[in-house]
Motif scaffolding. Structure first.
Motif, PDB file in Angstrom:
ATOM      1  N   ARG A 144     -54.234 -22.750  38.717  1.00 33.37           N
ATOM      2  CA  ARG A 144     -54.409 -24.097  38.156  1.00 33.37           C
ATOM      3  C   ARG A 144     -54.908 -25.067  39.211  1.00 33.37           C
ATOM      4  O   ARG A 144     -55.810 -25.870  38.949  1.00 33.37           O
ATOM      5  N   ASP A 145     -54.348 -25.007  40.406  1.00 30.66           N
ATOM      6  CA  ASP A 145     -54.773 -25.903  41.483  1.00 30.66           C
ATOM      7  C   ASP A 145     -56.242 -25.678  41.841  1.00 30.66           C
ATOM      8  O   ASP A 145     -56.934 -26.607  42.268  1.00 30.66           O
ATOM      9  N   ALA A 146     -56.713 -24.432  41.675  1.00 27.93           N
ATOM     10  CA  ALA A 146     -58.098 -24.091  42.007  1.00 27.93           C
ATOM     11  C   ALA A 146     -59.041 -24.289  40.822  1.00 27.93           C
ATOM     12  O   ALA A 146     -60.250 -24.070  40.964  1.00 27.93           O
ATOM     13  N   GLY A 147     -58.517 -24.678  39.669  1.00 26.48           N
ATOM     14  CA  GLY A 147     -59.354 -24.833  38.486  1.00 26.48           C
ATOM     15  C   GLY A 147     -59.834 -23.507  37.928  1.00 26.48           C
ATOM     16  O   GLY A 147     -60.902 -23.438  37.303  1.00 26.48           O
ATOM     17  N   MET A 148     -59.061 -22.445  38.138  1.00 21.74           N
ATOM     18  CA  MET A 148     -59.439 -21.092  37.737  1.00 21.74           C
ATOM     19  C   MET A 148     -58.646 -20.649  36.505  1.00 21.74           C
ATOM     20  O   MET A 148     -57.416 -20.618  36.537  1.00 21.74           O
ATOM     21  N   PRO A 149     -59.299 -20.287  35.413  1.00 23.13           N
ATOM     22  CA  PRO A 149     -58.577 -19.723  34.269  1.00 23.13           C
ATOM     23  C   PRO A 149     -57.850 -18.442  34.681  1.00 23.13           C
ATOM     24  O   PRO A 149     -58.405 -17.619  35.420  1.00 23.13           O
ATOM     25  N   ILE A 150     -56.628 -18.278  34.198  1.00 20.82           N
ATOM     26  CA  ILE A 150     -55.837 -17.108  34.565  1.00 20.82           C
ATOM     27  C   ILE A 150     -55.113 -16.558  33.348  1.00 20.82           C
ATOM     28  O   ILE A 150     -54.602 -17.325  32.512  1.00 20.82           O
ATOM     29  N   VAL A 151     -55.091 -15.225  33.259  1.00 21.77           N
ATOM     30  CA  VAL A 151     -54.397 -14.532  32.174  1.00 21.77           C
ATOM     31  C   VAL A 151     -53.386 -13.583  32.810  1.00 21.77           C
ATOM     32  O   VAL A 151     -53.747 -12.479  33.234  1.00 21.77           O
ATOM     33  N   PRO A 152     -52.118 -13.999  32.922  1.00 23.84           N
ATOM     34  CA  PRO A 152     -51.096 -13.131  33.507  1.00 23.84           C
ATOM     35  C   PRO A 152     -50.490 -12.206  32.453  1.00 23.84           C
ATOM     36  O   PRO A 152     -50.404 -12.546  31.274  1.00 23.84           O
ATOM     37  N   GLY A 153     -50.059 -11.028  32.919  1.00 27.32           N
ATOM     38  CA  GLY A 153     -49.493 -10.045  32.014  1.00 27.32           C
ATOM     39  C   GLY A 153     -47.994 -10.148  31.884  1.00 27.32           C
ATOM     40  O   GLY A 153     -47.308 -10.776  32.692  1.00 27.32           O
ATOM     41  N   GLY A 154     -47.492  -9.508  30.848  1.00 27.68           N
ATOM     42  CA  GLY A 154     -46.065  -9.439  30.595  1.00 27.68           C
ATOM     43  C   GLY A 154     -45.817  -8.761  29.268  1.00 27.68           C
ATOM     44  O   GLY A 154     -46.759  -8.509  28.506  1.00 27.68           O
ATOM     45  N   LEU A 155     -44.566  -8.479  28.982  1.00 31.16           N
ATOM     46  CA  LEU A 155     -44.228  -7.844  27.709  1.00 31.16           C
ATOM     47  C   LEU A 155     -43.088  -8.545  27.008  1.00 31.16           C
ATOM     48  O   LEU A 155     -43.128  -8.729  25.795  1.00 31.16           O
TER      49      LEU A 155
END
Length: 218
Positions: A109-120
């Motif tokens: 978020r600080d870098a302005g980068m979209p991120i999709v983290p995993g989990g279940l």
């Protein structure tokens, strides 16, 4: 209650519109070019290049130059701050991580980068979503099925989900119908493409997946 919505980076427009992310896990980065060309020709618009493939970062600039006008290029299997910083440096369109890490979400978020983290589990998925993830990756999706999204939407009505792991064309349609924002697909689409498989056959599989996802979006 979900509380106040955090600021979050949206996934790239082409990825959102196509609703399909192809996970490219090659033996070596030199194998990317022929496969990405076939995927782009077949209508795929978003590819995740995994860091389990040696040389991904070193190859990224040339891939972006060659395919950037046709493909969103993400970096996947990002598991630490150094990986994420380098993904930003090379110009990734988004990053994907197999883990639920609020620290990585905050860094992205600080870098302005979209991120999709995993989990279940609900705890993992909502933890990443509430930290400001662009979407959350349900992995391995084949262990729960599309009905799981309806269960999640009960307590978390706004959560944006991308299923990953064992998603075939039929499963992709079902997950998208259940409300997934996109599907993440690897082996069922790529088949033997990174082992010298027929590119024409890859193109047919990719076009079929792209059509399914486009139809689900209409």
């Amino acid at each position: 209650m979900t509380g106040e919505s955090p600021m979050r980076e949206a996934l790239p427009a082409r990825t959102r519109a196509s609703r399909l992310i192809v996970v490219a896990r090659a033996r070596a980065a030199e194998d990317y070019d022929r496969v990405l060309g076939a995927l782009a020709d077949a209508g795929v618009r978003s590819v995740e290049l995994t860091l389990t493939t040696p040389g991904t970062f070193e190859r990224f600039a040339s891939l972006r130059e060659r395919f950037g006008e046709r493909l969103d290029l993400g970096v996947g299997t990002v598991t630490d701050a150094e990986h994420l910083a380098r993904s930003v440096q090379v110009g990734a369109d988004y990053v994907v991580t197999p883990i639920a890490s609020p620290a990585l979400v905050a860094q992205a978020r600080d870098a302005g980068m979209p991120i999709v983290p995993g989990g279940l589990t609900p705890t993992e998925l909502f933890g990443s979503w509430s930290a400001g993830a662009s979407a959350v990756k349900v992995f391995p999706a084949g262990q729960v099925g599309p009905g799981y999204l309806g269960d999640l939407r009960g307590p978390f009505p706004d959560i944006a989900v991308v299923p990953s792991g064992g998603v075939d064309a039929e499963g992709a349609a079902a997950w998208l119908a259940a409300g997934a924002v996109a599907v993440s697909v690897g082996g069922p689409l790529l088949g033997d493409a990174f082992r010298g498989g027929d590119l024409a056959a890859l193109g047919r599989r990719a076009a079929a997946f792209a059509s399914v996802c486009a139809g689900a979006a209409s």
